[in-house]
Design a protein around this motif. Structure first.
Motif, PDB file in Angstrom:
ATOM      1  N   LEU A  10     109.800 -49.253  22.346  1.00 53.33           N
ATOM      2  CA  LEU A  10     110.517 -50.589  22.706  1.00 53.33           C
ATOM      3  C   LEU A  10     111.787 -49.794  24.172  1.00 53.33           C
ATOM      4  O   LEU A  10     111.328 -47.598  23.631  1.00 53.33           O
ATOM      5  N   PRO A  11     111.958 -50.288  25.091  1.00 53.26           N
ATOM      6  CA  PRO A  11     112.624 -49.348  26.412  1.00 53.26           C
ATOM      7  C   PRO A  11     113.716 -48.230  25.311  1.00 53.26           C
ATOM      8  O   PRO A  11     114.078 -48.919  24.167  1.00 53.26           O
ATOM      9  N   PRO A  12     114.274 -47.521  25.503  1.00 54.64           N
ATOM     10  CA  PRO A  12     115.293 -46.257  24.626  1.00 54.64           C
ATOM     11  C   PRO A  12     116.643 -47.201  25.097  1.00 54.64           C
ATOM     12  O   PRO A  12     117.072 -47.257  25.590  1.00 54.64           O
ATOM     13  N   ALA A  13     117.214 -47.045  24.065  1.00 52.49           N
ATOM     14  CA  ALA A  13     118.478 -47.419  23.998  1.00 52.49           C
ATOM     15  C   ALA A  13     119.743 -46.664  24.353  1.00 52.49           C
ATOM     16  O   ALA A  13     120.762 -47.083  25.052  1.00 52.49           O
ATOM     17  N   GLY A  14     119.718 -45.076  24.536  1.00 55.77           N
ATOM     18  CA  GLY A  14     120.040 -44.299  25.032  1.00 55.77           C
ATOM     19  C   GLY A  14     119.149 -43.056  24.934  1.00 55.77           C
ATOM     20  O   GLY A  14     118.173 -42.912  25.126  1.00 55.77           O
ATOM     21  N   PRO A  15     119.728 -42.222  25.190  1.00 58.00           N
ATOM     22  CA  PRO A  15     118.812 -41.028  25.568  1.00 58.00           C
ATOM     23  C   PRO A  15     118.431 -39.916  24.294  1.00 58.00           C
ATOM     24  O   PRO A  15     119.153 -39.870  23.530  1.00 58.00           O
ATOM     25  N   GLY A  16     117.300 -39.805  24.321  1.00 53.64           N
ATOM     26  CA  GLY A  16     116.833 -39.212  23.013  1.00 53.64           C
ATOM     27  C   GLY A  16     116.906 -40.034  21.432  1.00 53.64           C
ATOM     28  O   GLY A  16     116.758 -39.485  20.658  1.00 53.64           O
ATOM     29  N   THR A  17     116.454 -41.417  22.475  1.00 55.94           N
ATOM     30  CA  THR A  17     115.691 -42.203  21.108  1.00 55.94           C
ATOM     31  C   THR A  17     114.580 -42.839  21.531  1.00 55.94           C
ATOM     32  O   THR A  17     114.959 -43.466  22.607  1.00 55.94           O
ATOM     33  N   GLU A  18     113.945 -43.513  20.507  1.00 54.36           N
ATOM     34  CA  GLU A  18     112.921 -44.787  21.116  1.00 54.36           C
ATOM     35  C   GLU A  18     112.607 -44.724  19.677  1.00 54.36           C
ATOM     36  O   GLU A  18     112.085 -44.471  19.158  1.00 54.36           O
ATOM     37  N   ARG A  19     112.485 -46.294  19.729  1.00 49.40           N
ATOM     38  CA  ARG A  19     111.566 -46.848  19.155  1.00 49.40           C
ATOM     39  C   ARG A  19     110.696 -47.651  18.618  1.00 49.40           C
ATOM     40  O   ARG A  19     110.519 -47.809  19.625  1.00 49.40           O
TER      41      ARG A  19
END
Ligand SMILES: [Zn+2]
Length: 376
Positions: A10-19
């Motif tokens: 999924l598109p990252p919701a913020g830097p340093g995270t990706e679901r």
């Protein structure tokens, strides 16, 4: 035989995270139909996660034994966004916290572009029409993945399922008996699903409203049949929302039993080499969604039941009370129709307006309207 595992991000919701989503794709030893099964799109539906786990184990064993036919896609957790939504220790699913949007509403509606694409090409052969419509569906999927995380999740799930013959969306309620939501045109053909899962309540609607996932997959077919009555267009996607009892009904015994039921259903539908399920001669009882009464709390209070889930209750029967701690009053909760008391709110302190009980009746209720038949 083959099992491939695909990871969709999924598109990252913020830097340093990706679901990410994990997609298990079982390809059988012979060509055949396509099934799609996903678990817990509302996220806080843990029985669905456990049933998917048991189903995964059973499908891997069947694949190893070379017993699978066609294609089965299993998404063992359909909502990585909702699985991480905790507020002060409480897991909150159903709605995306950011937008307030229900995770099981607002799936793509490709009816108009598909209808336009096939209008001049439909013919007299139903199977050819089905193939043509599926091709048009795949072509009509938006080329660009949505930018927002939740929209991208819905896009992924719908893209995986839209051309399937069978779509099973595994959910649960707060406290409930097993029950199914199925499109009216799919009944009684889908009675095998109900029988294999031993579901006592089967709820039918042509248009529940809100584009829930199962209807996004199935409803397009009968809308096309209505738009083009001169051509044979069957309801080619058997999609159902499977409510695996209540959210606390989490046990390996129940989940294994439910996964066995799904295996039996898939065997009967030609996905698995094995003994066919024995089905009852007459289909189980089904209820139009317009005949399901959803009782709302009329007072704040402590919710106590005198009827039990699964009970057959009568119109005007007192099935429980709301106890007001301020006045000491006990306000009766009264059934407005006769039928099966199949679902109840899970927490026992309730506010006015919250739904507290659902009863599957037999007569349509004039306050229930097509297109607005589901809880928000
Ligand atoms: Zn749900």
């Amino acid at each position: 035989m083959a099992l491939s595992t695909e990871i969709l991000t999924l598109p990252p919701a913020g830097p340093g995270t990706e679901r990410r989503l994990t997609v298990l794709r079982f390809t059988g030893n012979q060509p055949g139909p396509k099934a799609y099964v996903q678990a817990a799109v509302h996220a806080d539906e843990i029985p669905a996660l456990l049933v998917a786990h048991h189903l995964r184990e059973k499908l891997i064993a069947l694949d190893t034994a070379d017993k699978l036919k066609g294609e089965i896609i299993l998404v063992p957790y359909a909502n990585p966004i909702g699985l991480t939504q905790f507020l002060q220790g409480w897991h909150l699913g159903r709605y995306e916290l950011d937008s307030g949007a229900n995770f099981n509403r607002g799936y793509p509606d490709l009816f108009e572009p598909v209808a336009a694409a096939v209008a001049e090409q439909l013919g007299a052969d139903a199977a050819a029409n089905v193939a043509l419509i599926r091709e048009a569906l795949r072509a009509a999927l938006p080329r660009q993945r949505p930018l927002a995380e939740n929209a991208a999740l819905k896009h992924h799930l719908y893209a995986l399922s839209c051309d399937a013959d069978v779509v099973l969306d595994l959910h649960c309620d707060y406290e409930a008996t097993m029950h199914l939501y199925i499109g009216t045109p799919l009944w009684p053909a889908a009675a095998d699903l109900s029988a294999c899962l031993q579901s006592p309540v089967n709820l039918l609607a042509e248009d529940s409203g809100g584009e829930a996932f199962d209807e996004a997959n199935s409803r397009l077919w009968w809308r096309l049949a209505t738009r083009f009555p001169q051509h044979p267009i069957p309801p080619a996607c058997c999609a159902a929302t499977v409510e695996l009892r209540g959210d606390r009904d989490v046990s390996d015994v129940l989940a294994a039993q439910d996964a066995d039921g799904l295996i039996a259903f898939l065997t009967g539908r030609g996905f698995i080499d094995g003994p066919l399920p024995s089905l009852p001669a007459t289909p189980p009882e089904a209820t139009q969604l317009e005949a399901v009464d959803s009782l709302n709390a009329e007072h704040p209070g402590v919710l106590v039941w005198s009827a039990a889930l699964g009970d057959e209750v009568s119109k005007d029967q007192v099935i429980g009370h709301l106890v007001d701690p301020e006045t000491g009053a006990r306000h009766a909760v009264t059934a407005r129709t006769s039928g099966i008391f199949f679902a109840a709110r899970g927490h026992r302190w309730v506010r006015p307006g919250q739904w507290i009980a659902k009863i599957a009746g037999r007569e349509n209720l004039d306050w229930r309207k097509a297109g607005a038949l589901l809880s928000s």
